[in-house]
Design a protein around this motif. Sequence first.
Motif: not given
Length: 217
Positions: A64-67, A71-77, A117-119, A152-161
Amino acid sequence: MLSENWFFREHAKPKVINFHDNLVHDARSKLMTVGMNAHIESENRYLAFLDYDDYMYSHAYSVLINSLGKSKAAIAFATVEMAKVIALKDYEFIYEISLPFQGANKIDLLKENFCPIHSYIVDTTRIDATELYFQSDMTRLEDYEFLLRIAGCNPCDFSQLGVKIGCYIMRNDGSNSTPTEADGSDGEEKQKIWEFNRRKLLSQRSKIEVKFYASDF
């Protein structure tokens, strides 16, 4: 006792915070907010959650941290599996593992919560600190309300799904807060609590600001 007998010298010693509000109630949301406030005060960058009965795999946070770094996103999933278990005296027997949490991007997340919540992990340097709280009057779906508000209002990174980083435990004895067929006489009360919180969430979700970024898709 946990902090006094901490055997993992390679890891920081845990900070134990005693919480008292002199009320008899489900304080999960208040406790989460207390923990996040301590996290902010300690000037830690990355924020993640793990319920006591769930599991993270050893590579989870590095993925998650590498992702986030790329991406420079705020949240990684990433992806969390569900394990159905039989709770025995000294251990839990896993008899089924599945992937029920299906979704691909922020639009899917806005429709329904497919991210336990832990994803995910949050980069607090890219989030408004005033948004890091849980609704104290919500005792179910509080995690989804929180996630909608910060994602909702911040960039998200779903690349690791698709990368499996943890396990959500569903027990056969009805001890989970989520209603199941195993609830027995407690099922009706559980359903009432869930319905109350569903109505609470519905009344608030239309007020949540939503923005879309390239990394959301």
